[in-house]
Each structure stands twice: as structure tokens, then as C-alpha cells.
Design a protein around this motif. Structure first.
Motif, PDB file in Angstrom:
ATOM      1  N   THR A 153       0.805  -1.244  -0.125  1.00 32.22           N
ATOM      2  CA  THR A 153       0.162  -0.041   0.207  1.00 32.22           C
ATOM      3  C   THR A 153       0.851   1.151   0.150  1.00 32.22           C
ATOM      4  O   THR A 153       0.628   2.314  -0.925  1.00 32.22           O
ATOM      5  CB  THR A 153      -0.982   0.152   1.255  1.00 32.22           C
ATOM      6  N   LYS A 154       2.040   1.319   0.782  1.00 26.10           N
ATOM      7  CA  LYS A 154       2.736   2.415   0.978  1.00 26.10           C
ATOM      8  C   LYS A 154       3.363   2.698  -0.511  1.00 26.10           C
ATOM      9  O   LYS A 154       3.465   3.717  -0.916  1.00 26.10           O
ATOM     10  CB  LYS A 154       3.895   2.273   2.075  1.00 26.10           C
ATOM     11  N   ARG A 159       4.058   5.741  -5.417  1.00 25.54           N
ATOM     12  CA  ARG A 159       3.982   5.389  -6.858  1.00 25.54           C
ATOM     13  C   ARG A 159       3.093   6.471  -7.679  1.00 25.54           C
ATOM     14  O   ARG A 159       3.485   7.047  -8.599  1.00 25.54           O
ATOM     15  CB  ARG A 159       3.747   3.969  -7.371  1.00 25.54           C
ATOM     16  N   VAL A 160       2.069   6.526  -6.847  1.00 28.44           N
ATOM     17  CA  VAL A 160       1.014   7.302  -7.740  1.00 28.44           C
ATOM     18  C   VAL A 160       1.229   8.978  -7.125  1.00 28.44           C
ATOM     19  O   VAL A 160       0.231   9.756  -7.303  1.00 28.44           O
ATOM     20  CB  VAL A 160      -0.559   6.919  -7.433  1.00 28.44           C
ATOM     21  N   GLY A 161       2.358   9.238  -6.241  1.00 29.39           N
ATOM     22  CA  GLY A 161       2.540  10.544  -5.891  1.00 29.39           C
ATOM     23  C   GLY A 161       1.510  11.150  -4.794  1.00 29.39           C
ATOM     24  O   GLY A 161       1.271  12.345  -4.946  1.00 29.39           O
ATOM     25  N   GLU A 293      -8.799  14.198  -4.939  1.00 28.62           N
ATOM     26  CA  GLU A 293      -7.723  14.026  -5.931  1.00 28.62           C
ATOM     27  C   GLU A 293      -6.906  13.018  -5.540  1.00 28.62           C
ATOM     28  O   GLU A 293      -6.674  11.805  -6.294  1.00 28.62           O
ATOM     29  CB  GLU A 293      -7.083  15.580  -6.239  1.00 28.62           C
ATOM     30  N   TYR A 294      -6.538  12.575  -4.339  1.00 32.28           N
ATOM     31  CA  TYR A 294      -5.525  11.556  -3.992  1.00 32.28           C
ATOM     32  C   TYR A 294      -6.372  10.132  -4.130  1.00 32.28           C
ATOM     33  O   TYR A 294      -5.630   9.231  -4.831  1.00 32.28           O
ATOM     34  CB  TYR A 294      -5.058  11.821  -2.470  1.00 32.28           C
ATOM     35  N   ILE A 298      -5.620   6.746  -6.806  1.00 32.02           N
ATOM     36  CA  ILE A 298      -5.248   5.561  -6.133  1.00 32.02           C
ATOM     37  C   ILE A 298      -6.109   4.591  -6.709  1.00 32.02           C
ATOM     38  O   ILE A 298      -5.730   3.527  -7.198  1.00 32.02           O
ATOM     39  CB  ILE A 298      -5.495   5.500  -4.610  1.00 32.02           C
ATOM     40  N   ALA A 299      -7.411   4.584  -6.842  1.00 33.26           N
ATOM     41  CA  ALA A 299      -8.601   3.979  -7.603  1.00 33.26           C
ATOM     42  C   ALA A 299      -7.984   3.798  -8.982  1.00 33.26           C
ATOM     43  O   ALA A 299      -8.338   2.538  -9.815  1.00 33.26           O
ATOM     44  CB  ALA A 299      -9.959   4.608  -7.359  1.00 33.26           C
ATOM     45  N   GLU A 300      -7.770   4.931  -9.819  1.00 33.04           N
ATOM     46  CA  GLU A 300      -7.512   4.699 -11.219  1.00 33.04           C
ATOM     47  C   GLU A 300      -6.398   3.945 -11.513  1.00 33.04           C
ATOM     48  O   GLU A 300      -6.212   3.380 -12.416  1.00 33.04           O
ATOM     49  CB  GLU A 300      -7.532   6.356 -11.828  1.00 33.04           C
ATOM     50  N   TYR A 301      -5.473   3.982 -10.517  1.00 30.95           N
ATOM     51  CA  TYR A 301      -4.242   3.162 -10.958  1.00 30.95           C
ATOM     52  C   TYR A 301      -4.572   1.678 -10.672  1.00 30.95           C
ATOM     53  O   TYR A 301      -4.143   0.762 -11.639  1.00 30.95           O
ATOM     54  CB  TYR A 301      -3.008   3.270  -9.763  1.00 30.95           C
TER      55      TYR A 301
END
Ligand SMILES: Nc1ncnc2c1ncn2[C@@H]1O[C@H](COP(=O)(O)OP(=O)(O)O)[C@@H](O)[C@H]1O
Ligand SMILES: [Mg+2]
Length: 455
Positions: A153-154, A159-161, A293-294, A298-301
Motif C-alpha cells: 500500500t505504501k 508510486r501515484v504520488g 484527488e488523492y 489510487i483508484a484509477e491506478y
């Protein structure tokens, strides 16, 4: 391969899998009773119940073309009597779980979805069914695997910033001490795989660090010799707050998969487990924008369809991303009273591929707060399996009326209880958030006194 490289590889695979997988997803058009869509909930607690009842409430159940299957480990679980079929098995036993899934969906080409309601299941086996045989694991086979592992998770969040609290990991007691010296106290030390705070140490003194590794490993689920070490944010309880940002991945009316952000759910907890949550959140607009936004990133990755729930810590306008799950969240149960559709219905409808408009995720309360508060079994129950004899529904409803409250209750109907087990939810509406919290707590405490146990 070291523990980080291995997880980075999984994250890369998840990303390429998503692209391939989403290309093959199609919006659902027709539901037919003679060839029904099969919806399996692995885990049948209140969040399984919320999802599966939506198949009946909204789509007509088996006669409407969707049949439901609920699986859990004990007789009388909440979703058992709302599902068309149920199975009682140890879900950590991969052979049994696989057999169960194949019994209802012998051929992965048939319309179906598998929803992992809990982490206490053989997630890896379900992942393999998804990855290797094309079973439809909601939202993607990778998401549960990554979400249950704190290190993965971390790494995903970095990775997605999206911002996270300062952290490191350790795979031995010596390494933990080195990391702790390096970071300085206070720290929070968590097993790589757990929930509800099991095995977690808040280390404010050196003695706490010394005991933390053994404690974490003892309480970890599965093979857990790694601990994640985080900066403990003292300000969080003092002046911060916690958010669950729910995100819906669904088909829109044009046949495209889109990401819709729900209003952030705010929650407060005296300990590590769910206690109370409400809508709308009281955080600033700037903080809301960040939370959304965050969570979207995460969901889109990870992609696929259904609900994602991202847990975030908010201090002033600063937002830290903490955990995520690709399923409805306990703090999100308040959506049942505050949104056009609850998170269970949204998850079900989106994950079978039904085209939805953004409107279904809107707040339905105006100018007031809606608070949900847990109804718990007593902390001094004498054993881990105390039969529940009943609850006095009439008295609870009369109490709400007599007090002039605007409120509600949801009793889960669990047949046995252990100390502090979650038995239901109490709900209150009020323009003033503190008053709404007080009323929800008052109803919850009254309801607690009106459940009878065989002691
Ligand atoms: N780094 C931290 N600083 C302050 N509080 C924390 C921190 N990490 C966790 N907590 C508190 O502990 C709760 C549970 O932690 P979490 O990581 O979500 O574990 P779990 O998997 O047990 O839910 C959080 O909701 C928060 O209240
Ligand atoms: Mg958590």
C-alpha cells in the motif's frame, strides 16, 4: 528478490493487468432470470448484507436476473438469510473457498462477480482464480492483494504520488530498533497484515519499541515478519480528523468507465476500530479537494469497477493517505441515510457493470449532519461466544420518538457476541454536528442496554 522489489513487480503487473482487463469489460444491458448473473460475497457481515440486499431491493433478486451467494464462517451471519444461497466454511481454507466459488460459477465465462467483503479469506487463491482463469474478482484481482498489505500500500501511494506519513519498514527486531533510532519517537508500529489495530504498538518510550516487534509478529495475519513503522501523528487526535474518501468506478451512460468521487465521510475513533462517522465532513474545501484527488489517483491506478475506500488523516489542510480497500467501508455505512444510494448498492450496481449517472452518489440530506454511531456488545461479556437472546426493538424506537430525536437504528442480527462486538448502528440527524453526535451516541447507548445476552 527482496520484499520491496517483489511488491514493486506486483504493482507493475497490476497496472498492465488493469489496461487489458478494462478493455474487455462491457456495460451490462439485460438481466435474465433463466441465465442469472451470480454475485458472490466472500464474507457476509453487515457490509455483505448491505451489498447483497441491493440485488433484491433494486434489481428483483433471482427473478430479476441476479442471484446472490453469501459465504461466512459461522451459522446465522447477517447476509445469510438475505442471499439466495449460502455456505458456511473457513474462508482461509483456499481449497474450500475455491470449491465453493466453482460450485456456483463453474465456468468463468458466465456472468458473475466475486466480492471480497473481508480480509480474513484466502485472498491469494481468489487472486489466482481471477488472474489465471478469468474469474471476475471485484474490482480487479490485484486490488485486494495490495490493499491488505501495508508495505504494498505504501509503495502504491508513493508510486501515484500521494502524501503519506513518514515511514520505513523492518524485518527483524534489530532492524526495527535501527529504524526507530533513525526516525525518533513517537512512532506507530504495525504488522504488515492486520486490521482493527491488532498487533499495533504506539511507541512513546524506548521500552515500547523493544516489545513491538514480537508483539506485531505474534498478531499478524498470515506470514508476517515485516513491520511497517510510521511517524505517530499526535496532532491527529488533538486537532485533526479522519476521512474515508469513497470513490466509485462505474460505467457511465456512454459506456465509458469513469471515476466518481463521493462526499468524504468524516470519522472519529477513541481506539483503533470504527466508532462514529458522519456526512457531510467538516473539513475545509481545500482539504476535500485533496482527499478526492488523492483517492482518485489510487483508484484509477488499480482500476476495475466498484467502490474504493481510501482512509486519510487530515490535519488543517494537510492530508495523509493511510490505507485503502476496494470495497465498501464500515465508516461508510452512514451513506445508507445520507446519500441517494448507499455504498452497498453503489458497489453492487457498479460492479455488475450497470451504467450509472453521477447523481446516484449525491448527498440527500440538506443543511444538516447525519451521524452513525456503533452499537456494541458489552466489554465484560464472559466469553467469546455468548448467545444473543434478542433485542427490544419497540423500546428503542419508542425512545427515539419520546426524546424527539430524528434518528434510526440498524440492528445486524448476529446470533452470538463477544466483548465489544459490533451489533448495530444508531443514527441521528441534526443541524449542529456536536448535537448530532451526542444524539447518535445516546441512541446507541440506549440500544446497547436493550440487547439481551445469555450470560
Ligand atoms: N501514523 C499514525 N498517526 C496517528 N494515528 C494513527 C497513525 N496510524 C494509525 N493511526 C490511528 O489508528 C487507526 C487505525 O490505523 P490503521 O492504519 O487504519 O490500521 P487498521 O488496519 O487497524 O485499521 C487510524 O484510524 C488512526 O486513528
Ligand atoms: Mg484502518
Amino acid at each position: 528478490m527482496d520484499v520491496v522489489e517483489y511488491r514493486v513487480k506486483i504493482l507493475e503487473e497490476a497496472e498492465s493487468f488493469r489496461k487489458e482487463y478494462e478493455r474487455n469489460l462491457r456495460p451490462l444491458e439485460e438481466l435474465r432470470p433463466e441465465k442469472p448473473f451470480t454475485y458472490i460475497s466472500v464474507g457476509g457481515g453487515e457490509l455483505g448484507d448491505l451489498v447483497l440486499t441491493a440485488a433484491k431491493r433494486e434489481l428483483g433478486g433471482a427473478n430479476g436476473g441476479i442471484r446472490t451467494v453469501a459465504i461466512d464462517r459461522y451459522d446465522g451471519f447477517p447476509a445469510q438469510d438475505v442471499a439466495d444461497h449460502y455456505e458456511i466454511i473457513d474462508m482461509l481454507n483456499g481449497d474450500l473457498l475455491e470449491k465453493c466459488i466453482r460450485k456456483y460459477v463453474p465456468n468463468p465465462e458466465e456472468p458473475h462477480a466475486i466480492y471480497l467483503e473481508i480480509e480474513r479469506a484466502d485472498t491469494l487463491r481468489v487472486f489466482k482464480l481471477g488472474k489465471e482463469e478469468g474469474y471476475n474478482v471485484v474490482s480487479t484481482p490485484y486490488a485486494p492483494l495490495i490493499g491488505m498489505d501495508r508495505l504494498s500500500t505504501k509503495l502504491l501511494f508513493e508510486r501515484v504520488g500521494v502524501p503519506v506519513v513518514e515511514w520505513q519498514y523492518a524485518d527483524s527486531e534489530e532492524e526495527l530498533k535501527r529504524v526507530a533510532k533513525d526516525m525518533g519517537l513517537p512512532l506507530i508500529i504495525k504488522p504488515i497484515m492486520t486490521s482493527s489495530g491488532h498487533g499495533t504498538t504506539i511507541a512513546k518510550k524506548w521500552e515500547d519499541v523493544e516489545k513491538a516487534y514480537e508483539y506485531a509478529v505474534k498478531h499478524a495475519r498470515g506470514k508476517g515478519d515485516i513491520v511497517v513503522v510510521e511517524r505517530y501523528l499526535e496532532e491527529l487526535k488533538e486537532r485533526g480528523t479522519e476521512i474515508t474518501q469513497l470513490v466509485l468506478r462505474h460505467f457511465d451512460e456512454n459506456g465509458n468507465i469513469v471515476t466518481t468521487l463521493l462526499p468524504p465521510v468524516e470519522h472519529k475513533r477513541p481506539g483503533a476500530t470504527y466508532h462514529e462517522s458522519w456526512l457531510p465532513a467538516t473539513i475545509s474545501e481545500a482539504a476535500v479537494r485533496k482527499c478526492q484527488e488523492y483517492a482518485k489517483r489510487i483508484a484509477e491506478y488499480l482500476g476495475g469497477l466498484g467502490i474504493y475506500a481510501v482512509e486519510q488523516f487530515v490535519i488543517d489542510d494537510k492530508v495523509y493517505n493511510s490505507e485503502f480497500a476496494n470495497r465498501p467501508h464500515d465508516t461508510g455505512m452512514v451513506t445508507r441515510w445520507a446519500l441517494e444510494k448507499d455504498e452497498g448498492a453503489l458497489h453492487l450496481l457498479a460492479s455488475i457493470g450497470l451504467p450509472l449517472s453521477k447523481e446516484v452518489t449525491r448527498l440527500k440530506i440538506k443543511g444538516e449532519y447525519c451521524v452513525a454511531h456503533v452499537i456494541l456488545a458489552p466489554h465484560d461479556l464472559p466469553s467469546e461466544e455468548v448467545p444473543v437472546l434478542g433485542w427490544n426493538a419497540g423500546r428503542v424506537y419508542a425512545y427515539i420518538r419520546r426524546k424527539g430525536y430524528r434518528g434510526d437504528v440498524w440492528y445486524f442480527g448476529k446470533p452470538v457476541a463477544y466483548p465489544t462486538r459490533r451489533m448495530g448502528l444508531a443514527v441521528a440527524y441534526h443541524e449542529d454536528i456536536e448535537e448530532a453526535r451526542r444524539i447518535a451516541e445516546d441512541i446507541a447507548h440506549f440500544a446497547e442496554k436493550n440487547i439481551r445476552y445469555k450470560t
